[in-house]
Structure formats: C-alpha cells, structure tokens
Design an enzyme around this catalytic site. Structure first.
Site, short mmCIF file in Angstrom:
data_model
loop_
_atom_site.label_atom_id
_atom_site.label_comp_id
_atom_site.label_asym_id
_atom_site.label_seq_id
_atom_site.Cartn_x
_atom_site.Cartn_y
_atom_site.Cartn_z
CG ASN A 158 28.32 -62.86 -26.64
OD1 ASN A 158 28.68 -61.97 -25.86
ND2 ASN A 158 27.26 -63.60 -26.41
CD GLU A 256 24.41 -62.83 -18.99
OE1 GLU A 256 24.78 -64.03 -18.89
OE2 GLU A 256 24.51 -62.18 -20.04
CB CYS A 289 25.69 -66.38 -22.20
SG CYS A 289 24.37 -65.15 -22.30
CD GLU A 476 21.66 -55.26 -15.05
OE1 GLU A 476 21.48 -54.37 -15.91
OE2 GLU A 476 22.80 -55.64 -14.71
#
Length: 502
Positions: A158, A256, A289, A476
């Site tokens: 994406n 993630e 997301c 992160e």
C-alpha cells in the site's frame, strides 16, 4: 521490454533480484500489472529458495565490514542514498503510481520526500545515539548499541517504498545488513532503491532485494539461522506464520499489522474539523492500516455530522491517479476489489444501510448506464459509509482495507471508549473534541499505539510506532528502532584493577 528490464512511463527498471551487488535472474517470473490501466508493467524475477539463501549469504558476508564501519561513514552513505532518492524523485513517484495506483500528486509532494527523509533522519539519529554513563557503587555502567546482523524486511504494497525505507534506513544505520522482500503486487521501486543505494556507494551485499511470493520464499528467509532480525508489515495470518518460522531460532521479530481504528467525535468537537478528518480516511482508496474506519459520533450531533461528512465526501473526485484533480484512485488488485465488495455486500445483507457508496464502481443501473460515470470502472470502489451496523458484525470487527467506513453513535464517554476498544486490534485512534480535559481522560483509556487528537496522520520519526493486541508486536521509530535492530550491551567497569601505565 527486454528479458531483464522493463520501462514504466519512460523509466527503466531492472526486473531481477539484487544480491551481493549483482543482478540475479530466476528461472521463472511473475507478471506485474498496473492497477491504473491494467497494463503489464513487467515480468519480475520470481525468487526461489536458492535466491533467498543467496541473499542471506550475501548479507552475512557483508555484515562484518559494515558493522565495523564508523558511525560517521554509515551516516554519510545514508545521506548519499537520500540524495539519490531526491535526484530520482519524479521517476520514483511515477513508477510507484503505476505500480500501486496511489495518487501521483501524493507521491510527488509527500511520499517520496518522506522516503529521503527516512534516510536523513536515521543518519542523524545514529550520530546522536548515546546513553549517559551511570554509577553503581563506584562501578561505571556504559550502554552501547551493537549491530545485530543480517535483517529480513518484508514490506506491504500500500505504500511500498515509504514503508520499506522506514525499515531499511534504521537497519542500515544500526550497522545491520538487509534482505528486503517487497510485496509481489508492487515490487518496482524496491528495485530502483537497490540501484540508488549502489550509486550512493553502499557496499555490495549491504542491501539485497529478493522478489517473489511469500508462500514460496517467506519461510526460507524468516527461518534462516543466519538472520538476526525480522521486521514484517502485513496481515495477521501472515504474521503468525512469520513468527512461527522465526521461533525456530528465536529470531526477534517486529510486527506491524492491521487495524480497525476508531474516530471518536464528541458533541463539543468542531464538526467541520471532525468531518474533514473522517473524509481523510478515504486516502489511498482506504488502503491505509492506520485509517479510522469506525466513526463513533455522540448521538446528539450525529445527524449534523453526517450531513457535513456527506457534503465533503460528495466533492471527492475518483479517477485516474495520474490526474492532479483526482482524490481517490483505484485499489491495487482485482482480488482486493472483490474482497472489499464482499465485505460491503455481506454487511448490506446483514441489515446495514449505505449512506453513500455501497456498490462497485463498475455496477450498472437498470437503464444500462454506469452508476457513477467513471470511464472503464477499472479497480475503483466508491467512498462508502455504512450505518445500522451491529458492534459484533464482521464489517465493524474486521479490517476491510478499502474506502469503507462505518458510523455508530454513543451517548457518553464510557460508551465511546467501550465501543472504541471493542475490537481485536489496537493500532491507532483519533479523537475530535473541544475539551482538553476530555481529550486527556479519553486518550488515557484508549488501547492504541498512536492517538491523534483533532488531527490525523501526523507522524514524527522520533516517536514510537506500532500496535497493541493483534495490531502488532514491538515499536519502531527514533531510538526504539535502534533498540530493535541492535543488540544492547551494558559494560560494567570496576573502580580498581587498572595497570599503572604512567
């Protein structure tokens, strides 16, 4: 196009892997098709276990010298990569638009400049990385960040280059070597990155790119005994497989994953701002997301909020992502379009009501005309807002990853927080309120890795990023990236025992 190169909008792209500083072909290829116009962009080398192992071997061989490279030199090379990205910014923007269908104007103005910034930021952060020594009963403690080793970085489709460099830059800054595996639906800018890195002077084997299907090479990469770190962005089912594979060697993983984030709109909010924030969730055709796909509105202002929202949504232009006037481009792949459409159809069958959208853009009315006037339809799905949805329904609980939002109402803070937290995910949340005290109370109770108040998608690389629950493992960003990509060491030195060297 040649056997190993293709040309996308005038930009030459090598379709082979980049391993140990060399371009490596595979016996088989896979076809990369543009979501923009359905054209074949290239036949991409389809990696096998042989190429995957070769990439890890190249990273392993290059690791000792790269780990021993002084920080200042590593930082200089990362800045040189950033320079290379900026010199080729237009090429990268165009290629990525053709490859994943996102807006060209966004790639030019925001995405590709951020790619360069990723390298500059972590170059700077590397030189600032320090922890003050501290004393324990006369003993000195010194904390250091040691390079961990070869890393496998698996990235999504994406935001291909942005999210790849979000991992590549800190891993390289940390002194690790990298095997990057881009998504098969959008592999092209990773190949260009390999060229840019080589041109910047990055030593051979420090950055390797292997293309192919995760089902065919994923386990080889994530289960390899010489891999020291794995960072993955993608779906929960794939993450489970990555984690299971990594477990064989107890390889640390950073995951993630998906989200089903809420946008909480309180009656004291600026409703124009809240409506703008809600419409912003259609960015990148909803393939984000972090998107706040669950709109939760205080009951007393729900009708007015909906009116303002639908007015703004009606002004969105859906079409060719190369056109500067387009606000929403296509979704990336026919399978993704079918997935989105399936979610909406099942929700409507279950009693939901479509306030806007609710059908594929290529559907036709009974008079034979297209439902929305889009030429060719392609892979477009219209912005959709569904109401009348049950809290435990699929459309509320599962990630659609398309331009589909739901709207529910609440009557107070307790109910708002309960609805917001009532999913398996915890990636992000957005709160719209005019009351600072309320903002503090509500954000303290939300389960999310990132919470925005009266704003959305403000990302600072100094901040930790990651998700709670099924939205991920680890954080992160900033020093947290170095904490993951390094082996932290504490050296304790006693007050006595030094020889007298005069």
């Amino acid at each position: 196009m040649s056997a190993h190169r293709t040309t996308v909008a005038g930009v030459a792209v090598d379709t082979r892997h980049s391993i140990g500083g060399e371009r490596v072909a595979s016996a088989a290829t896979f076809t990369d098709v543009s979501p923009v116009d359905g054209s074949v962009l290239g036949e991409i080398a389809r990696g096998t276990a042989t190429e995957a192992r070769a990439a890890v071997a190249a990273a392993w061989a290059a690791f000792p010298d790269w780990a021993a490279t002084p920080r200042a030199e590593r930082a200089r090379l990362l800045r040189a990569v950033a320079d290379g990205v900026e010199k080729r910014l237009e090429e990268l923007a165009v290629v990525e638009t053709y490859d994943n269908g996102a807006l060209l104007r966004s790639h030019r103005r925001g995405v590709m400049p951020r790619v360069a910034h990723n390298f500059r930021f972590f170059a700077d952060r590397l030189l600032e990385l320090d922890h003050a020594d501290f004393d324990t009963r006369g003993h000195t403690n010194r904390v250091s960040w040691d390079p961990a080793g070869p890393c496998v970085l698996i990235t999504p489709w994406n935001a291909p280059l942005l999210l790849a460099t979000w991992k590549v830059a800190p891993a390289l800054a940390a002194g690790d070597t990298v095997v990057l595996k881009p998504a098969e639906w959008s592999p092209l800018t990773a190949s260009l990155l390999a060229d840019i890195a080589a041109g910047a002077g990055l030593p051979a084997g420090v950055l390797n790119v292997v293309q192919g299907y995760g089902a065919e090479i994923g386990d080889v990469l994530t289960g390899h005994p010489d891999v020291r770190r794995i960072s993955f962005t993608g779906s929960v089912p794939t993450a489970r497989r990555v984690a299971a594979s990594a477990a064989a060697h107890l390889t640390p993983v950073s995951l993630e994953l998906g989200g089903k984030s809420p946008l909480l709109v309180f009656a004291d909010a600026d409703l124009d701002l809240a409506a703008d924030l809600a419409v912003e969730q259609y960015d990148n055709a909803g393939q984000v997301c972090l998107a706040a796909t669950r709109i939760l509105v205080e009951e007393t202002v729900a009708a007015e909020f909906t009116r303002r929202f639908t007015e703004r949504a009606a002004r969105l232009r859906q079409g060719d992502p190369r056109d500067a006037a387009t606000d929403i481009g296509p979704v990336i792949h026919p399978r993704q379009l079918e997935k989105i459409d399936g979610f909406v159809r099942r929700a409507l069958d279950d009693g939901a009501r479509a306030v806007i959208g609710g059908h594929r853009s290529d559907s036709r009315r009974s008079d034979g005309h297209r439902s929305d006037g889009l030429r060719g339809g392609g892979l477009h799905y219209p912005p959709t807002l569904l109401t009348g949805v049950a809290q435990r329904s699929e459309i509320v609980q599962e990630e659609v990853f398309g331009p589909v939002l739901t709207l529910q109402t609440f009557t107070g803070e307790d109910e708002a927080v309960r609805l917001a937290n009532d999913t398996r995910f915890g990636l992000a949340a957005t709160v719209a309120t005019g009351d600072p005290a309320r903002a503090r109370r509500v954000t303290a109770r939300l389960v999310a890795g990132t919470v925005w108040v009266n704003c959305f998608y403000v990302r600072d690389l100094r901040a930790p990023f990651g998700g709670s629950r099924l939205s991920g493992v680890g954080r992160e960003g900033g020093t947290w990236s170095f904490d993951f990509y390094c082996d932290l060491k504490n050296t304790v030195t006693g007050p006595k025992g030094w020889a007298d060297h005069g």
